[in-house]
Design an enzyme around this catalytic site. Structure first.
Site, PDB file in Angstrom:
ATOM      1  N   TYR A 196       0.852  -1.200   0.000  1.00 35.66           N
ATOM      2  CA  TYR A 196       0.000   0.000   0.000  1.00 35.66           C
ATOM      3  C   TYR A 196       0.884   1.244   0.000  1.00 35.66           C
ATOM      4  O   TYR A 196       1.883   1.302   0.728  1.00 35.66           O
ATOM      5  CB  TYR A 196      -0.906   0.026   1.247  1.00 35.66           C
ATOM      6  CG  TYR A 196      -1.907  -1.105   1.237  1.00 35.66           C
ATOM      7  CD1 TYR A 196      -3.124  -0.982   0.579  1.00 35.66           C
ATOM      8  CD2 TYR A 196      -1.600  -2.327   1.844  1.00 35.66           C
ATOM      9  CE1 TYR A 196      -4.028  -2.041   0.534  1.00 35.66           C
ATOM     10  CE2 TYR A 196      -2.498  -3.390   1.795  1.00 35.66           C
ATOM     11  CZ  TYR A 196      -3.704  -3.233   1.143  1.00 35.66           C
ATOM     12  OH  TYR A 196      -4.590  -4.282   1.092  1.00 35.66           O
ATOM     13  N   SER A 197       0.452   2.237  -0.773  1.00 41.46           N
ATOM     14  CA  SER A 197       1.194   3.505  -0.791  1.00 41.46           C
ATOM     15  C   SER A 197       0.957   4.254   0.516  1.00 41.46           C
ATOM     16  O   SER A 197      -0.140   4.200   1.077  1.00 41.46           O
ATOM     17  CB  SER A 197       0.716   4.405  -1.922  1.00 41.46           C
ATOM     18  OG  SER A 197       0.972   3.818  -3.155  1.00 41.46           O
ATOM     19  N   CYS A 355      -0.713   7.656 -10.954  1.00 43.42           N
ATOM     20  CA  CYS A 355      -0.918   6.583  -9.976  1.00 43.42           C
ATOM     21  C   CYS A 355      -2.387   6.147  -9.976  1.00 43.42           C
ATOM     22  O   CYS A 355      -3.285   6.986  -9.921  1.00 43.42           O
ATOM     23  CB  CYS A 355      -0.531   7.079  -8.578  1.00 43.42           C
ATOM     24  SG  CYS A 355      -0.502   5.759  -7.351  1.00 43.42           S
ATOM     25  N   GLU A 395       2.916   4.605 -11.316  1.00 43.06           N
ATOM     26  CA  GLU A 395       2.682   3.488 -10.397  1.00 43.06           C
ATOM     27  C   GLU A 395       1.215   3.078 -10.556  1.00 43.06           C
ATOM     28  O   GLU A 395       0.321   3.674  -9.974  1.00 43.06           O
ATOM     29  CB  GLU A 395       2.951   3.946  -8.958  1.00 43.06           C
ATOM     30  CG  GLU A 395       3.289   2.768  -8.068  1.00 43.06           C
ATOM     31  CD  GLU A 395       4.041   3.223  -6.812  1.00 43.06           C
ATOM     32  OE1 GLU A 395       5.268   3.428  -6.915  1.00 43.06           O
ATOM     33  OE2 GLU A 395       3.394   3.363  -5.778  1.00 43.06           O
ATOM     34  N   TYR A 397      -1.687  -0.225 -11.046  1.00 35.96           N
ATOM     35  CA  TYR A 397      -1.915  -1.658 -10.802  1.00 35.96           C
ATOM     36  C   TYR A 397      -3.211  -2.077 -11.475  1.00 35.96           C
ATOM     37  O   TYR A 397      -4.148  -1.292 -11.542  1.00 35.96           O
ATOM     38  CB  TYR A 397      -2.058  -1.937  -9.296  1.00 35.96           C
ATOM     39  CG  TYR A 397      -0.838  -1.547  -8.516  1.00 35.96           C
ATOM     40  CD1 TYR A 397       0.320  -2.319  -8.552  1.00 35.96           C
ATOM     41  CD2 TYR A 397      -0.849  -0.393  -7.754  1.00 35.96           C
ATOM     42  CE1 TYR A 397       1.440  -1.944  -7.825  1.00 35.96           C
ATOM     43  CE2 TYR A 397       0.274  -0.014  -7.015  1.00 35.96           C
ATOM     44  CZ  TYR A 397       1.408  -0.792  -7.061  1.00 35.96           C
ATOM     45  OH  TYR A 397       2.516  -0.413  -6.348  1.00 35.96           O
TER      46      TYR A 397
HETATM   47  P1  NAP Z   1     -11.995   3.045  -9.096  1.00 38.93           P
HETATM   48  O1  NAP Z   1     -12.847   3.539  -8.012  1.00 38.93           O
HETATM   49  O2  NAP Z   1     -12.278   1.693  -9.723  1.00 38.93           O
HETATM   50  O3  NAP Z   1     -11.915   4.072 -10.321  1.00 38.93           O
HETATM   51  C1  NAP Z   1     -11.653   5.410 -10.120  1.00 38.93           C
HETATM   52  C2  NAP Z   1     -12.061   6.143 -11.366  1.00 38.93           C
HETATM   53  O4  NAP Z   1     -11.243   5.756 -12.495  1.00 38.93           O
HETATM   54  C3  NAP Z   1     -13.499   5.867 -11.794  1.00 38.93           C
HETATM   55  O5  NAP Z   1     -14.108   7.085 -12.096  1.00 38.93           O
HETATM   56  C4  NAP Z   1     -13.338   5.011 -13.021  1.00 38.93           C
HETATM   57  O6  NAP Z   1     -14.414   5.159 -13.929  1.00 38.93           O
HETATM   58  C5  NAP Z   1     -12.091   5.601 -13.613  1.00 38.93           C
HETATM   59  N1  NAP Z   1     -11.479   4.775 -14.656  1.00 38.93           N
HETATM   60  C6  NAP Z   1     -11.747   3.481 -14.989  1.00 38.93           C
HETATM   61  N2  NAP Z   1     -11.032   3.112 -16.054  1.00 38.93           N
HETATM   62  C7  NAP Z   1     -10.306   4.199 -16.425  1.00 38.93           C
HETATM   63  C8  NAP Z   1      -9.382   4.424 -17.478  1.00 38.93           C
HETATM   64  N3  NAP Z   1      -9.070   3.501 -18.375  1.00 38.93           N
HETATM   65  N4  NAP Z   1      -8.818   5.644 -17.563  1.00 38.93           N
HETATM   66  C9  NAP Z   1      -9.119   6.625 -16.675  1.00 38.93           C
HETATM   67  N5  NAP Z   1     -10.005   6.455 -15.669  1.00 38.93           N
HETATM   68  C10 NAP Z   1     -10.579   5.243 -15.548  1.00 38.93           C
HETATM   69  O7  NAP Z   1     -10.511   3.101  -8.587  1.00 38.93           O
HETATM   70  P2  NAP Z   1      -9.893   2.246  -7.405  1.00 38.93           P
HETATM   71  O8  NAP Z   1     -10.634   0.975  -7.237  1.00 38.93           O
HETATM   72  O9  NAP Z   1      -9.709   3.126  -6.244  1.00 38.93           O
HETATM   73  O10 NAP Z   1      -8.524   1.837  -8.051  1.00 38.93           O
HETATM   74  C11 NAP Z   1      -7.374   2.580  -7.921  1.00 38.93           C
HETATM   75  C12 NAP Z   1      -6.188   1.798  -8.405  1.00 38.93           C
HETATM   76  O11 NAP Z   1      -5.077   2.400  -7.780  1.00 38.93           O
HETATM   77  C13 NAP Z   1      -6.185   0.336  -8.055  1.00 38.93           C
HETATM   78  O12 NAP Z   1      -5.789  -0.388  -9.191  1.00 38.93           O
HETATM   79  C14 NAP Z   1      -5.129   0.266  -6.962  1.00 38.93           C
HETATM   80  O13 NAP Z   1      -4.456  -0.979  -6.964  1.00 38.93           O
HETATM   81  C15 NAP Z   1      -4.214   1.374  -7.381  1.00 38.93           C
HETATM   82  N6  NAP Z   1      -3.351   1.942  -6.339  1.00 38.93           N
HETATM   83  C16 NAP Z   1      -3.737   1.962  -5.052  1.00 38.93           C
HETATM   84  C17 NAP Z   1      -2.870   2.442  -4.105  1.00 38.93           C
HETATM   85  C18 NAP Z   1      -3.198   2.414  -2.628  1.00 38.93           C
HETATM   86  O14 NAP Z   1      -2.310   2.746  -1.861  1.00 38.93           O
HETATM   87  N7  NAP Z   1      -4.356   1.998  -2.213  1.00 38.93           N
HETATM   88  C19 NAP Z   1      -1.645   2.980  -4.494  1.00 38.93           C
HETATM   89  C20 NAP Z   1      -1.301   2.974  -5.830  1.00 38.93           C
HETATM   90  C21 NAP Z   1      -2.177   2.467  -6.753  1.00 38.93           C
HETATM   91  P3  NAP Z   1     -15.546   4.049 -14.198  1.00 38.93           P
HETATM   92  O15 NAP Z   1     -15.522   3.070 -13.087  1.00 38.93           O
HETATM   93  O16 NAP Z   1     -16.806   4.830 -14.227  1.00 38.93           O
HETATM   94  O17 NAP Z   1     -15.201   3.462 -15.538  1.00 38.93           O
END
Ligand code: NAP
Length: 397
Positions: A196-197, A355, A395, A397
């Site tokens: 986790y970040s 990210c 970064e 995923y």
């Molecule tokens: P999410 O809620 O699923 O999506 C956030 C937004 O991104 C939604 O509005 C979604 O739109 C949009 N989106 C979907 N596909 C896209 C695309 N191709 N281009 C641009 N925007 C798009 O996001 P989440 O579940 O929080 O996911 C975040 C990601 O960050 C995960 O993969 C996670 O592993 C990663 N991450 C997390 C951390 C951490 O510390 N927790 C750190 C680094 C990275 P729609 O759903 O309406 O299509």
């Protein structure tokens, strides 16, 4: 004696079994069993493609051997073996030195960014990495666990604060930690750790506190995310790390920082923003945020973001599922701000950080290319320059 070989190995004590190395290896030299990720010495061609993407650095281990460790031997390891004693004659010494030089040159290339790898920003502070490992994990105490998304939405995203008490756990904004969920799997084996970040600045949630915050989304059926999201104040958590040596913010107050994120990918940018607000609130360099979520109720830190001074941070909060509105992604908004973005792209002090969801990478890349094209810049030239000068970081995923 066989000709010595510099064997590429993965440190099982640090590895969090995320599988990035196996996915990255273009020739299938990396494989795994239930215990370890390992490198097949008969296949590895030292291309180094796996080195930079590894989030922990466990991939960057080498031993000079006369007989390569087999896959079966590596599968059994709990820790890396010591370097074996080698023959000490002139011929061996010369060939070992040549081997060392060859691998060092390849590694330097991998770390320098040739071939699109990440490079640390020139003015970033020096990070500490791998201080705590599985066998010697830090124990943090939960200080708070707050829901960031509104109760009316399904998405349960949490802000979890972990306090390290008297344990020294030095971090920089942009680094990550790994959490090991308690218990064992069906085979009695400890669960793998999850990365986790860090969502807070280096000096803690409040200045000079010894804690860090995480931004965690509850994933249906997710072992670690459910464990974390259910934690109560006072619970104790096993933490390893810190990890990450390139996705770091510049210390230069003149540096402009463009941050592009979706959902929980906002975590490191909360750290970046807080760091600048605390350490250099009058910095001449600008901070520009493109942040995508489905709607305001699902955007982590929506409330706190509204209180960040506009002079410190320009915000583009972008929504994909607002009733009655067309879907908007971060790349759409970037494309709609050509002057703001291209002005920064022309400035040699601008750093770009991306990210979040893997899927956004291509869209953001195309948006930046379009903006460049319209303003006489060539993104195909600029992007590698940004990478090799430590000013382009991804970064996802
Ligand atoms: P999410 O809620 O699923 O999506 C956030 C937004 O991104 C939604 O509005 C979604 O739109 C949009 N989106 C979907 N596909 C896209 C695309 N191709 N281009 C641009 N925007 C798009 O996001 P989440 O579940 O929080 O996911 C975040 C990601 O960050 C995960 O993969 C996670 O592993 C990663 N991450 C997390 C951390 C951490 O510390 N927790 C750190 C680094 C990275 P729609 O759903 O309406 O299509």
């Amino acid at each position: 004696m066989n000709a010595p070989l510099k064997q590429h190995l993965i440190d099982p004590e640090i590895c969090i079994r995320c599988g990035t190395c196996e996915e990255t290896c273009p020739i299938d030299a990396v494989t795994h069993n239930d215990d370890n990720y390992v490198v097949d010495a008969e296949i590895c061609n030292y291309c180094m493609d796996c080195i930079a993407p590894c989030p922990t650095g466990s991939i960057d281990n080498w031993r000079i051997v006369t007989t390569a460790y087999s896959l079966d031997e590596q599968f059994e390891w709990d820790e890396l073996p010591d370097q074996e004693e080698l023959a000490n004659d002139d011929e061996s010494a010369a060939s070992l030195e040549a081997l060392e030089d060859e691998i060092d040159a390849l590694l330097a290339k991998a770390h320098e960014g040739t071939g699109g790898k990440a490079v640390v920003p020139a003015s970033a502070s020096k990070p500490t990495v791998n201080l705590f490992r599985r066998e010697h994990a830090a124990i943090a105490t939960v200080q708070g666990n707050f829901r960031l998304t509104k109760d009316n939405v399904e998405n349960d995203v949490r802000h979890i604060i972990l306090d390290f008490g008297d344990t020294v756990f030095p971090v920089l904004e942009g680094q990550s930690i790994a959490i090991t969920p308690p218990g064992t799997d069906g085979d009695g084996k400890a669960h793998d750790s999850r990365l986790y970040s860090i969502a807070s600045p280096r000096d803690g949630e409040r200045p000079n506190t010894n804690n860090i915050a995480l931004t965690v989304k509850r994933e249906p059926g997710g072992l670690c995310s459910n464990y974390l999201c259910d934690l109560k104040k006072g619970d104790r958590v096993e933490v390893t790390g810190p990890f990450g040596s390139t996705f770091l913010m510049p210390n230069d107050p003149m540096a402009n920082i463009i941050m592009i994120c979706t959902g929980t990918g906002s975590a490191p940018f909360r750290g970046f923003t807080e760091r600048r607000r605390r350490a250099m609130p009058e910095a001449p360099g600008s901070m520009l945020l493109f942040f995508g979520a489905r709607q305001p109720d699902e955007l982590p830190y929506f409330g706190p973001l509204s209180k960040v001074p506009k002079e410190l941070l320009t915000q583009h909060l972008v929504y994909s599922r607002l009733p009655g509105q067309p879907k908007e992604y971060v790349q759409d908004r970037i494309r709609n701000c050509p002057d703001e973005v291209s002005g920064l792209l022309k400035d040699e002090r601008t750093h770009i950080y991306i990210c979040g969801l893997k899927g956004m990478e291509t869209g953001v890349d195309e948006a930046l290319a379009d903006i460049c094209r319209a303003d006489g810049l060539d993104w195909a030239d600029l992007k590698p320059t940004l990478r090799t000068t430590g000013r382009y970081h991804v970064e996802t995923y």
